[in-house]
Design a protein around this motif. Structure first.
Motif, mmCIF file in Angstrom:
data_model
loop_
_atom_site.group_PDB
_atom_site.id
_atom_site.type_symbol
_atom_site.label_atom_id
_atom_site.label_comp_id
_atom_site.label_asym_id
_atom_site.label_seq_id
_atom_site.Cartn_x
_atom_site.Cartn_y
_atom_site.Cartn_z
ATOM 1 N N SER A 185 50.745 76.637 35.922
ATOM 2 C CA SER A 185 51.448 75.102 34.963
ATOM 3 C C SER A 185 51.866 74.961 35.760
ATOM 4 O O SER A 185 51.424 73.431 35.756
ATOM 5 N N GLU A 186 52.965 74.679 36.862
ATOM 6 C CA GLU A 186 52.983 73.768 37.594
ATOM 7 C C GLU A 186 52.198 72.887 38.530
ATOM 8 O O GLU A 186 51.599 71.403 38.337
ATOM 9 N N ARG A 187 50.957 73.046 38.560
ATOM 10 C CA ARG A 187 49.597 72.084 38.622
ATOM 11 C C ARG A 187 49.358 71.439 38.185
ATOM 12 O O ARG A 187 48.719 70.449 38.160
ATOM 13 N N LEU A 188 49.442 71.886 37.298
ATOM 14 C CA LEU A 188 48.775 71.217 35.281
ATOM 15 C C LEU A 188 49.334 70.001 36.225
ATOM 16 O O LEU A 188 49.612 68.923 35.186
ATOM 17 N N PHE A 189 51.478 70.295 35.616
ATOM 18 C CA PHE A 189 51.994 68.831 35.984
ATOM 19 C C PHE A 189 51.454 68.582 36.403
ATOM 20 O O PHE A 189 52.424 66.994 36.602
ATOM 21 N N GLN A 190 51.662 68.116 37.829
ATOM 22 C CA GLN A 190 51.707 68.123 38.369
ATOM 23 C C GLN A 190 50.024 66.555 38.335
ATOM 24 O O GLN A 190 50.254 65.507 38.726
ATOM 25 N N LEU A 191 49.098 67.338 37.862
ATOM 26 C CA LEU A 191 48.235 66.478 37.210
ATOM 27 C C LEU A 191 48.120 65.709 36.426
ATOM 28 O O LEU A 191 47.665 64.843 36.316
ATOM 29 N N VAL A 192 49.431 66.618 35.345
ATOM 30 C CA VAL A 192 49.654 65.288 34.381
ATOM 31 C C VAL A 192 50.072 64.359 34.790
ATOM 32 O O VAL A 192 49.947 63.225 34.473
ATOM 33 N N ASP A 193 51.155 64.670 35.996
ATOM 34 C CA ASP A 193 52.102 62.907 36.758
ATOM 35 C C ASP A 193 51.120 62.503 37.291
ATOM 36 O O ASP A 193 51.328 60.922 36.775
ATOM 37 N N GLN A 194 49.815 62.872 38.106
ATOM 38 C CA GLN A 194 49.180 62.101 38.480
ATOM 39 C C GLN A 194 48.426 60.900 37.597
ATOM 40 O O GLN A 194 48.518 60.247 37.697
ATOM 41 N N LEU A 195 47.777 61.237 36.027
ATOM 42 C CA LEU A 195 46.828 61.107 34.967
ATOM 43 C C LEU A 195 48.180 59.513 34.310
ATOM 44 O O LEU A 195 47.426 58.542 34.334
ATOM 45 N N SER A 196 49.341 60.642 34.605
ATOM 46 C CA SER A 196 50.003 59.514 33.472
ATOM 47 C C SER A 196 50.934 58.109 34.231
ATOM 48 O O SER A 196 50.679 56.564 33.776
ATOM 49 N N ALA A 197 51.307 58.359 35.500
ATOM 50 C CA ALA A 197 51.007 57.995 37.124
ATOM 51 C C ALA A 197 49.790 56.295 36.932
ATOM 52 O O ALA A 197 49.735 55.475 37.296
ATOM 53 N N ALA A 198 48.356 56.657 36.181
ATOM 54 C CA ALA A 198 47.575 56.093 36.649
ATOM 55 C C ALA A 198 47.254 55.327 35.114
ATOM 56 O O ALA A 198 46.661 54.896 34.747
ATOM 57 N N GLY A 199 48.311 55.561 34.115
ATOM 58 C CA GLY A 199 48.057 55.335 32.786
ATOM 59 C C GLY A 199 47.043 55.684 31.849
ATOM 60 O O GLY A 199 47.178 55.036 30.548
ATOM 61 N N THR A 200 47.144 56.984 31.451
ATOM 62 C CA THR A 200 46.480 58.063 30.929
ATOM 63 C C THR A 200 48.294 58.277 30.259
ATOM 64 O O THR A 200 49.141 58.463 30.726
ATOM 65 N N ALA A 201 47.447 58.054 28.350
ATOM 66 C CA ALA A 201 48.844 58.606 27.444
ATOM 67 C C ALA A 201 48.806 60.584 27.230
ATOM 68 O O ALA A 201 47.537 60.114 26.856
ATOM 69 N N VAL A 202 49.620 60.566 27.538
ATOM 70 C CA VAL A 202 49.496 62.389 27.022
ATOM 71 C C VAL A 202 50.219 62.659 26.327
ATOM 72 O O VAL A 202 51.686 62.847 26.279
ATOM 73 N N CYS A 203 49.251 63.519 25.077
ATOM 74 C CA CYS A 203 49.857 63.938 23.510
ATOM 75 C C CYS A 203 50.114 65.535 24.640
ATOM 76 O O CYS A 203 49.327 65.910 24.422
ATOM 77 N N TYR A 204 51.627 65.969 24.619
ATOM 78 C CA TYR A 204 51.499 67.317 24.572
ATOM 79 C C TYR A 204 52.574 68.567 23.915
ATOM 80 O O TYR A 204 53.479 68.664 23.443
ATOM 81 N N ILE A 205 51.479 69.245 23.240
ATOM 82 C CA ILE A 205 52.106 70.382 22.108
ATOM 83 C C ILE A 205 52.618 71.283 22.304
ATOM 84 O O ILE A 205 52.161 72.163 23.979
#
Length: 532
Positions: A180-200
Motif C-alpha cells: 500500500s505504501e508503494r502505491l501511495f508513493q506512486l500516487v504522489d508522483q502521478l499527482s505531482a505530475a498533474g494526474t487527477a486521482v479519484c480514490y474510493i
C-alpha cells in the motif's frame, strides 16, 4: 489549485430498474488533485466512478473533461480520453501473460506490423520497477498470480496509459501495508505530475495519506465534502454516527457494545500497542488449555510453504498474518483439500485428517470463506436465497428431496440474524452491496454448523458499519465454542480480534504470540523476515 476543474460532473443520475443508484450528483476534480470518494456500501461511489469510466451511461446529467463535453460510451472511449480505472476486484485477462496484459490495446509494432516484444519488455520492466515488482512476473500468466499481484499489475497498466484522471476503487483492500505504501508513493508522483486521482476507500486510517479532499455520498446523493480528514465529521456526512465511537481501525463501535462484555470484565483480550483491544473476549483459561480442534504438524506444499506447525483451539480466534506470497491463503486451501500436501500431517477433532476437497472438508465441519467473494464465493447467476442455502441443503432434505419450506425458513433465519439487506431472498445476489454479499457468504457457512471456520480477508472492501457487524459476529461464533482461523492483511483487525497470532514469511512460520505479546511491531518484523 487552478480555478477550472479538469473533470466536472453535473446532475448525474443513474437508475437500475426501480433502484436509483445516483440522484443529481455533482463532482469536480482538478489536475494534480487527490480526492477520496467516501460513503457506505450502496452510497453510489462505484456507480459514479463507472459513469466517469464509461462502464455506464448516465440517465441524466453531463460530464466535461478538460473543458470539453465528455460522454464515453465504453471504457475504451474513456481510456482514449485519458481516464483509467483500477477496480476493487482485479479484472485482467487471466489466460494471457502479464506482459500481454500490460500492453493490451496499445501494442508496440515494428515494420510490417510485427510486435516489438523487446521494446515492450523493456517498457514493462520499467513499469513494474515503479511498483517494486520483479520483472520475472512478465512471463507468468495473469491468472496464476495472487490477487494482490494482479492488482499491482493493473495499477501499472493504468499508469502506462498516461492517464489524465486515474480512478482507484479500493486499491489497497488486497494489499499489505508495505505494498500500500508503494502505491501511495506512486500516487504522489502521478499527482505531482498533474494526474487527477479519484480514490474510493473505506479505510479511515488511509485518509491523510491518500487525499487532499473528501467527497461523501449518501444514498446516491451528495452528502458533503471537506478537506479535513476528521473521522467523526466524515462519518456524520455518511450517516453512520448514532451513539458511536470510532475504533482503532477507523470502524464504528456502538456505545452499547463498544467492548465485548467479557473483555470489559477482564476475562480475555488484552491491550496491544496504541490501546487496541485484542482477542475475542472468550479466551479464558479453559479455552486456552482445551484440546485443539485443528493441529497442523510440519505441513508442506512444495514451492509454496514448508514445515508449518500450529494449533487452533475451540472458542478462540487464531490470527494468521504474512505479506503477499507468504503462503497464508495457500495454507488455508491445503487444510480445505484444495491444494496438495507433500509432507506433514493434520489432525481434526483429535483424529487424523487428510482432506480431498473443500466439499469433504465442509462435510466434516471445516468451513472456508475465500478471500475473493466475486470469483470464489458468490454464485452470480443465483438469488440471495440460493447463495445462502447452497452449502446447507442436506440439513433441509428428506430422502434426497429438498424441503422448500425448510430452505425458506433457513434463509429467512440467517438473513435476519446477520441483518442482510436485500429486497427479497429471490433478489439476484449481484444486486447487493459488497458488504451484504459478504454477509450472505458468512451466513452460508454458519448455516452448516462448522467446528472450524477459516475466514480469509472477511472484511475486505466493505464499509466500516458492516465491518463492525462482521467483527461482532466473529466474536459471537468464538463465544459459542467454534474455532476460528482468521487470515487478514489489516493489522488493526488482527490486533482487535485475535487471541493468538501466527506470522508467515516466504512460506515459513516465523513467529507466534498470545495475548499481550501480540504487537504491531513484532508482527511486522516477523512478516518481513527480521527477528521478532
Amino acid at each position: 489549485m487552478q480555478s477550472t476543474p479538469l473533470l466536472t460532473a453535473r446532475g448525474l443520475t443513474k437508475r437500475f430498474g426501480a433502484t436509483k443508484a445516483l440522484t443529481d450528483v455533482d463532482f469536480d476534480i482538478h489536475a494534480g488533485e487527490r480526492v477520496a470518494i467516501m460513503g457506505e456500501n450502496g452510497a453510489g461511489k462505484s456507480t459514479l466512478m463507472k459513469l466517469i469510466a464509461g462502464v455506464y451511461t448516465p440517465d441524466a446529467g453531463s460530464l466535461t473533461l478538460g473543458g470539453d463535453a465528455y460522454a464515453p460510451a465504453t471504457p475504451t472511449d474513456a481510456i482514449r480520453a485519458g481516464v483509467s480505472t483500477v477496480y476493487q476486484e482485479p479484472s485482467g485477462f487471466s489466460h494471457l501473460t502479464v506482459l500481454e496484459n500490460l500492453f493490451m490495446g496499445r501494442q508496440t509494432t515494428r515494420a510490417l506490423g510485427w510486435l516489438d516484444k523487446k521494446s515492450m519488455g523493456r517498457e514493462a520492466g520499467e513499469l513494474l520497477a515503479r511498483l517494486q515488482l520483479p520483472t520475472r512476473l512478465l512471463k507468468r500468466r495473469m491468472g496464476d498470480l495472487s490477487l494482490a499481484d494482479q492488482q499491482q499489475v493493473l495499477i501499472a497498466r493504468a499508469v502506462a496509459n498516461e492517464a489524465r484522471v486515474l480512478i482507484l476503487d479500493e486499491p489497497t483492500s488486497i494489499l499489505t501495508d508495505t505494498e500500500s505504501e508503494r502505491l501511495f508513493q506512486l500516487v504522489d508522483q502521478l499527482s505531482a505530475a498533474g494526474t487527477a486521482v479519484c480514490y474510493i476507500t473505506h479505510r479511515f486510517d488511509e485518509l491523510e495519506r491518500v487525499a487532499d479532499r473528501f467527497v461523501v455520498l449518501r444514498d446516491g446523493q451528495n452528502s458533503g465534502e471537506t478537506d479535513d480528514p476528521d473521522r467523526e465529521g466524515l462519518l456524520r456526512m455518511m450517516g453512520s454516527v448514532s451513539s458511536v465511537t470510532v475504533g482503532a481501525d477507523g470502524g464504528l463501535v456502538a456505545a452499547e457494545d463498544a467492548v465485548p462484555s467479557a473483555i470489559a470484565e477482564g476475562e480475555g483480550g488484552t491491550e496491544g500497542e496504541g490501546g487496541v483491544l485484542t482477542g475475542s473476549g472468550v479466551a479464558d483459561a479453559a479455552a486456552a488449555t482445551s484440546a485443539p480442534v485443528l493441529v497442523v504438524d510440519a505441513l508442506s506444499s512444495e514451492g509454496i510453504f514448508r514445515d508449518i506447525s500450529f494449533a487452533v483451539r475451540p472458542g478462540q480466534i487464531t490470527g494468521l498474518y504474512g505479506l503477499v506470497g507468504a503462503g497464508r491463503s495457500e495454507l488455508a486451501l491445503a487444510i480445505c483439500g484444495e491444494l496438495p500436501i507433500d509432507a506433514g500431517t493434520i489432525a481434526f477433532q483429535g483424529k487424523p485428517y487428510r482432506p480431498h476437497s473443500s466439499r469433504t472438508a465442509l462435510e466434516q465441519g471445516i468451513a472456508y470463506l475465500p478471500e475473493d467473494r466475486k470469483t470464489q464465493g458468490i454464485f452470480p447467476h443465483l438469488s440471495v436465497g440460493d447463495n445462502l442455502s447452497a452449502a446447507a441443503l442436506r440439513g433441509v432434505s428428506r430422502a434426497g428431496f429438498v424441503s422448500t419450506a425448510g430452505e425458506r425458513d433457513l434463509v429467512a433465519t440467517w438473513m435476519d440474524r446477520l441483518s442482510i439487506k436485500a429486497e427479497t431472498p429471490a433478489s439476484p445476489i449481484t444486486s447487493l452491496s459488497g458488504g451484504n454479499q459478504q454477509k450472505v457468504l458468512l451466513a452460508r457457512l454458519m448455516a452448516t454448523n462448522p467446528q472450524l471456520l477459516i475466514l480469509d480477508e472477511p472484511t475486505r472492501g466493505i464499509d466500516v458499519g458492516t465491518k463492525r457487524e462482521i467483527h461482532r459476529r466473529i466474536r459471537e461464533l468464538a463465544a459459542t465454542g467454534i474455532a476460528v482461523l482468521l487470515i487478514s492483511s489489516e493489522m488493526a483487525e488482527l490486533l482487535e480480534l485475535s487471541d493468538t497470532v501466527h506470522v508467515l514469511h516466504e512460506g515459513r512460520l516465523t513467529w507466534s504470540a498470545v495475548g499481550s505479546e501480540i504487537t504491531e511491531t513484532a508482527i511486522l518484523r516477523a512478516a518481513t523476515g527480521a527477528a521478532a
